[in-house]
Every structure is written in C-alpha cells, then in structure tokens.
Design an enzyme around this catalytic site. Structure first.
Site, PDB file in Angstrom:
ATOM      1  N   GLY A 238       0.564  -1.276   0.709  1.00 24.41           N
ATOM      2  CA  GLY A 238      -0.387  -0.560   0.216  1.00 24.41           C
ATOM      3  C   GLY A 238       0.429   1.454  -0.686  1.00 24.41           C
ATOM      4  O   GLY A 238       0.014   2.377  -0.189  1.00 24.41           O
ATOM      5  N   PRO A 281       4.908  -4.809  -0.690  1.00 23.70           N
ATOM      6  CA  PRO A 281       4.984  -3.225  -1.689  1.00 23.70           C
ATOM      7  C   PRO A 281       4.990  -4.051  -3.630  1.00 23.70           C
ATOM      8  O   PRO A 281       4.610  -5.268  -3.846  1.00 23.70           O
ATOM      9  CB  PRO A 281       5.820  -2.470  -1.738  1.00 23.70           C
ATOM     10  CG  PRO A 281       7.106  -4.123  -0.889  1.00 23.70           C
ATOM     11  CD  PRO A 281       6.357  -5.244  -0.311  1.00 23.70           C
ATOM     12  N   GLY A 282       4.230  -3.020  -4.180  1.00 24.87           N
ATOM     13  CA  GLY A 282       3.788  -3.623  -5.246  1.00 24.87           C
ATOM     14  C   GLY A 282       4.053  -2.569  -5.972  1.00 24.87           C
ATOM     15  O   GLY A 282       5.293  -2.271  -6.565  1.00 24.87           O
ATOM     16  N   ARG A 320      -7.069   3.602 -15.456  1.00 23.96           N
ATOM     17  CA  ARG A 320      -6.588   4.157 -14.165  1.00 23.96           C
ATOM     18  C   ARG A 320      -7.163   5.445 -13.620  1.00 23.96           C
ATOM     19  O   ARG A 320      -8.096   5.618 -12.659  1.00 23.96           O
ATOM     20  CB  ARG A 320      -5.403   3.810 -13.068  1.00 23.96           C
ATOM     21  CG  ARG A 320      -4.635   2.541 -12.936  1.00 23.96           C
ATOM     22  CD  ARG A 320      -2.923   2.785 -12.347  1.00 23.96           C
ATOM     23  NE  ARG A 320      -3.924   2.890 -10.966  1.00 23.96           N
ATOM     24  CZ  ARG A 320      -3.318   4.278 -10.012  1.00 23.96           C
ATOM     25  NH1 ARG A 320      -2.906   5.785 -10.852  1.00 23.96           N
ATOM     26  NH2 ARG A 320      -3.903   4.323  -9.351  1.00 23.96           N
ATOM     27  N   CYS A 351     -14.037   5.120 -27.259  1.00 20.99           N
ATOM     28  CA  CYS A 351     -15.252   5.247 -27.469  1.00 20.99           C
ATOM     29  C   CYS A 351     -15.968   5.283 -25.973  1.00 20.99           C
ATOM     30  O   CYS A 351     -16.496   4.504 -25.978  1.00 20.99           O
ATOM     31  CB  CYS A 351     -16.185   5.191 -28.771  1.00 20.99           C
ATOM     32  SG  CYS A 351     -17.509   5.276 -29.180  1.00 20.99           S
ATOM     33  N   TYR A 380       0.246  -1.229 -12.444  1.00 16.95           N
ATOM     34  CA  TYR A 380      -1.224  -1.565 -12.041  1.00 16.95           C
ATOM     35  C   TYR A 380      -1.775  -0.473 -14.178  1.00 16.95           C
ATOM     36  O   TYR A 380      -2.757   0.075 -13.968  1.00 16.95           O
ATOM     37  CB  TYR A 380      -2.473  -0.422 -11.383  1.00 16.95           C
ATOM     38  CG  TYR A 380      -1.603  -1.165 -10.122  1.00 16.95           C
ATOM     39  CD1 TYR A 380      -2.412  -2.391 -10.104  1.00 16.95           C
ATOM     40  CD2 TYR A 380      -1.338  -0.537  -9.075  1.00 16.95           C
ATOM     41  CE1 TYR A 380      -2.176  -3.006  -8.262  1.00 16.95           C
ATOM     42  CE2 TYR A 380      -0.743  -1.529  -7.903  1.00 16.95           C
ATOM     43  CZ  TYR A 380      -2.154  -2.062  -7.756  1.00 16.95           C
ATOM     44  OH  TYR A 380      -0.541  -3.322  -5.867  1.00 16.95           O
TER      45      TYR A 380
HETATM   46  C1  LIG Z   1      -2.945  -8.145  -0.211  1.00 19.29           C
HETATM   47  C2  LIG Z   1      -1.948  -7.213  -1.117  1.00 19.29           C
HETATM   48  N1  LIG Z   1      -1.424  -6.970  -1.055  1.00 19.29           N
HETATM   49  C3  LIG Z   1      -0.188  -6.233  -1.300  1.00 19.29           C
HETATM   50  C4  LIG Z   1      -0.891  -5.435  -2.380  1.00 19.29           C
HETATM   51  C5  LIG Z   1      -0.288  -4.208  -3.193  1.00 19.29           C
HETATM   52  O1  LIG Z   1      -0.611  -2.809  -2.676  1.00 19.29           O
HETATM   53  P1  LIG Z   1       0.194  -2.049  -3.164  1.00 19.29           P
HETATM   54  O2  LIG Z   1       0.347  -2.297  -4.662  1.00 19.29           O
HETATM   55  O3  LIG Z   1      -0.401  -0.852  -3.301  1.00 19.29           O
HETATM   56  O4  LIG Z   1       1.393  -2.001  -2.479  1.00 19.29           O
HETATM   57  C6  LIG Z   1      -2.609  -5.861  -2.535  1.00 19.29           C
HETATM   58  C7  LIG Z   1      -2.884  -4.085  -3.123  1.00 19.29           C
HETATM   59  O5  LIG Z   1      -3.320  -3.620  -2.614  1.00 19.29           O
HETATM   60  C8  LIG Z   1      -3.133  -5.931  -2.220  1.00 19.29           C
HETATM   61  O6  LIG Z   1      -4.583  -6.424  -1.688  1.00 19.29           O
HETATM   62  N1  LIG Z   2      -5.239  -1.408  -9.289  1.00 21.94           N
HETATM   63  C1  LIG Z   2      -5.339  -0.909  -7.772  1.00 21.94           C
HETATM   64  C2  LIG Z   2      -4.351  -0.885  -6.677  1.00 21.94           C
HETATM   65  C3  LIG Z   2      -5.339  -1.927  -6.190  1.00 21.94           C
HETATM   66  C4  LIG Z   2      -4.316  -3.236  -5.048  1.00 21.94           C
HETATM   67  C5  LIG Z   2      -5.060  -4.064  -5.440  1.00 21.94           C
HETATM   68  N2  LIG Z   2      -5.470  -4.066  -3.638  1.00 21.94           N
HETATM   69  C6  LIG Z   2      -4.647   1.181  -8.256  1.00 21.94           C
HETATM   70  O1  LIG Z   2      -4.407   1.181 -10.188  1.00 21.94           O
HETATM   71  O2  LIG Z   2      -4.649   1.873  -8.103  1.00 21.94           O
END
Ligand SMILES: Cc1ncc(COP(=O)(O)O)c(C=O)c1O
Ligand SMILES: N[C@@H](CCCC[NH3+])C(=O)O
Length: 430
Positions: A238, A281-282, A320, A351, A380
């Site tokens: 997050g 983290p993602g 997004r 469209c 994303y």
């Molecule tokens: C369980 C879980 N872990 C990690 C993440 C990675 O989130 P972020 O990309 O915000 O770090 C998410 C997406 O929100 C998630 O659902």
């Molecule tokens: N898809 C979302 C984040 C989702 C994270 C997963 N729980 C974005 O683009 O911000």
C-alpha cells in the site's frame, strides 16, 4: 539526443520510433534500485523479516526473474499469476497465494506447486485446503487475512482494510477463535500467523500502527485462550508513490520504521514474542520504473473551452484515470525543452468520454505526430490493460543499462481474434 525527453539514458523519441507506440517502457535499473532499497533499509536492518513483491502491480516472466534475483518473494492472487511465476521457474517457497475467492483448481495448483504460504481469506477455504492437503499428503502453511476495520485515506475502490470489505476474515473474536481451533486440530494445516492489508496508494505511516495494535490485542487473546503463537505477521503493501508534482516519493523507511517500531512496542507490551514481519509492496517497487509513450494524433481546439490532443492509446493501456480519477504527469518528448505555452487535455482513443489520460497538461504548441511520455505508469497499467474497442495491447520494452529488449510483444489484430469461433449456423455466406 537534442531536446528530446530522456528516460534512464534512453532517448524516448528513438524508442518510440524503434518499437512503435503506444509503448510501455520499463527500467530494470530503477526496479533494481527499489529492490536494493528494500534490502538495505528493511531486510538488512531488521532481523526476521521478508519482502514480497505484489505481482498484481506488474507481472511478466522477465519481472519474475528480476524479483527472484533481487531476493524478494512474490504475492500472487490468481491461477494466472501463479502460472506465470512457475513458467519463470520462480522459487515456489517464496510465493504467497492470496485471493478472496480462490477456486478449488487454483488451490490445488498452489498446493501442487508447493507455494510457501496460502492466505486464508474466508472460513470456507479451510475445509477446501484441508481436504486438498490430505489428498496430496502435504502440510499447508497458512496465514489468516484479518480485516482490521481501519479506513485508509485513499480512493474508495482501493481501500481494503475497512470493516465493510470483501477481503479478509472479519475482526470478530469468537469467529476467529473457532477458525484457529479448526486449524489447530488439523494435522495437515499449519497456521503461521496473520495478514492484513489496509489499502493501496497510502501516504500515512501511522495507520499501520493502528492495525498492528489491533492484531497485537488479537494475538494476546488467542495466545491466552488457545495457546496460539503468532509466528508471522504480514502487514501488506500500500505504500504510496508521487505521480505528479515536485514532491518525491517517500523512502520505504518512512513506512517500515513506523511498522517495525510499532511491532516492537506493541508485542513487548503484550508480552508476546516478536513475529516475523512480512511486507508486500507492489506500486512502490514498480510504479516509478515505467513510462508510456504515445503518438499524438487529432488535435481539437474548442475556442474558449479547451484543447483536446488525442493519443493512440488511453483507457485500454491505462484505465486508472477513468477508474479512480488517477492523475498523471506527461511531457511532449520531442519538444522537451520547448516553452509550455498552453494547456492540452490528453484524450485516449476509446469511444468513451471518460477516456482522458491527463486534464489540462501544460504543453508547447502541439502538432500531430508529437510523442507524449506519461510518467510513472509502471504499476497497474500493463497489468490492468484491456482490449476495449478491440484495441491491441502495447508492447513492453525493458531497458537495462544501454540495452533495450521487448519483454512482451505488441498484440496484433489476429491476437485479438484468437479464441473466437463461429458456430456452424453462422458460417458461410448469407
Ligand atoms: C493483499 C495485498 N497485498 C499487497 C498489495 C499491493 O498493494 P500496493 O501495490 O499498493 O503496494 C495489495 C493491493 O492493494 C493487496 O491487496
Ligand atoms: N488497481 C489499483 C490498485 C489495487 C491494489 C490491489 N488491492 C490501482 O491501480 O491503483
């Protein structure tokens, strides 16, 4: 290179020429720097910790290889993500399998592949996992995902920790006690700890403290009543990034220091052993490593209203802005040093009136054929890309040092029709 916009030593106009647009460009060097920061400021500083990359943000086989080589684990949420990891020979013991509605087949795949942890999201998963574990003769190591009933300040669609959420087991001590007991009785399931995830694109660090406090209380109660030892606590991901403006994205330590201090303080107060802490983290890892290149086509000026400049992509490669009102920054790559004399709204080609990538972007005088670079599109974007209006998905180019390589080919029209079939009664001429 002249006045073109340079991304990690690459002339982006040249990249656009070489690979076509729209084009996702991903910098391996930025990715590796981010992973290094995870190691240097988290894994090496705090003993008994683990970092797992949330693959939903961006996943390809090449990404799996980078993550593996950087020593991180992988969070997957579907059979497809799991399959990608396996195809890339990612070490399965480093994989954590999430999902609020894992199918029997996905669970079977996860157990067959030997993933490190399965995160139980709801109570009905327990008998499914247990029967599969018995059938396969494998002990399955689990975490329970707990909904901490905490609202992160972020877009409603990417909040997950609030009470009213489709994710996780509700924070209800009697239910939890029952579930813990069920797992404790099973010889095939091993409950290693808990997981929570408050939401995505968060900027507050003390919100993690609140969630850890809640989990600490829970752990104390379950230890006293059921002798459960919380060995692991996965605090999710997050961590937010800055998409626009001059402010820099916060270092990982902004979040992890609060997390680690809170864990120490809270678990000591409750006289509980400090669990292993896992982060997921993602966006923070991949978001800033990516840009997207587009070619500007139609330019429409509505006098006294605004100017729309349409690009050859949009909603299909970056949904997004339409989904969350997400804001991006961009630059006209072939006019990078020209004075920005007016504003143009960057529209996608779908469209769909909501298909606007950036409202009122300051730009120099535009002409069709200009190249636009949208920044910080690593997370994303590719992973949420779609084929609305039968638009093929862009290629992904990985730039590493002075090398550029396609890691995902541009889709063709034929690719779009692969899988389609005409039933007999619709074949032939009318
Ligand atoms: C369980 C879980 N872990 C990690 C993440 C990675 O989130 P972020 O990309 O915000 O770090 C998410 C997406 O929100 C998630 O659902
Ligand atoms: N898809 C979302 C984040 C989702 C994270 C997963 N729980 C974005 O683009 O911000």
């Amino acid at each position: 290179m002249g006045t073109n916009y340079v991304f990690q030593e690459f002339d982006t106009v040249e990249l656009a020429k070489k690979y076509g647009t729209p084009l996702y460009v991903l910098s391996e060097d930025i990715l590796r720097d981010k992973c290094r920061e995870v190691r240097e400021t988290f894994l090496k500083v705090y003993p008994n910790t683990q970092a797992v990359y949330a693959s939903k943000a961006f996943l390809t086989k090449a990404m799996c290889k980078i993550i593996e080589r950087e020593g991180l684990g992988l969070d997957v949420v579907s059979g497809g993500e799991l399959f990608t990891a396996r195809e890339a020979a990612f070490p399965m013991e480093r994989v954590i399998f999430h999902g609020n509605n894992k199918s029997f087949e996905e669970l079977e795949m996860a157990i067959d592949f030997g993933v490190g942890r399965i995160v139980v999201d709801h109570q009905e998963e327990i008998p499914m996992i247990e029967s599969l574990a018995k059938e396969k003769g494998k002990v399955v190591h689990c975490l329970f995902r707990i909904t901490p009933s905490i609202e992160g300040k972020t877009h409603k669609y990417i909040m997950t920790g609030q009470k009213d959420s489709k994710f996780g087991i509700p924070l209800e001590i009697e239910t939890l006690k029952e579930l813990v007991e069920k797992v404790q009785k099973s010889s095939m399931l091993s409950l290693r700890g808990f997981h929570f995830h408050i939401g995505s694109q968060l900027f507050e660090n003390h919100i993690y403290e609140g969630a850890i406090e809640i989990i600490g209380k829970l752990a104390k109660e379950l230890k006293t009543n059921q002798g459960m030892v919380l060995e692991e606590l996965n605090v999710g991901g997050g961590f937010g990034i800055q998409y626009r403006g001059d402010e820099k994205t916060k270092p990982l330590s902004f979040f992890t220091e609060v997390i680690m201090h809170s864990v120490e303080r809270i678990f000591k107060e409750f006289t509980l052993p400090i669990p292993k802490i896992i982060i997921e983290p993602g966006r923070w890892i991949v978001g800033e490593a990516g840009i997207t290149l587009y070619t500007i086509g139609a330019i429409k000026e509505i006098p006294g209203v605004r100017t729309y400049a349409s690009v050859d992509g949009g909603f299909p490669d970056n949904p997004r802005p339409a989904l969350y009102g997400a804001k991006y920054d961009g630059i006209i790559a072939n006019k990078a040093e020209k004075e920005k004399t007016y504003r143009a709204t960057i529209a996608g080609k779908c469209c769909e009136s909501g298909d606007i990538l950036i409202w009122d972007l300051p730009v120099p005088k535009l002409t069709a054929g200009d190249i636009l670079a949208v920044k910080n599109t690593g997370a994303y974007n590719y992973s949420m890309a779609n084929n609305y209006n039968k638009i093929p998905k862009p290629a992904v180019v990985l730039i590493s040092g002075d090398q550029s390589n396609i890691i995902v080919k541009r889709e063709t029209y034929e690719d779009l029709l692969r899988g389609e079939a005409l039933p007999k009664h619709l074949q032939g001429k009318v």
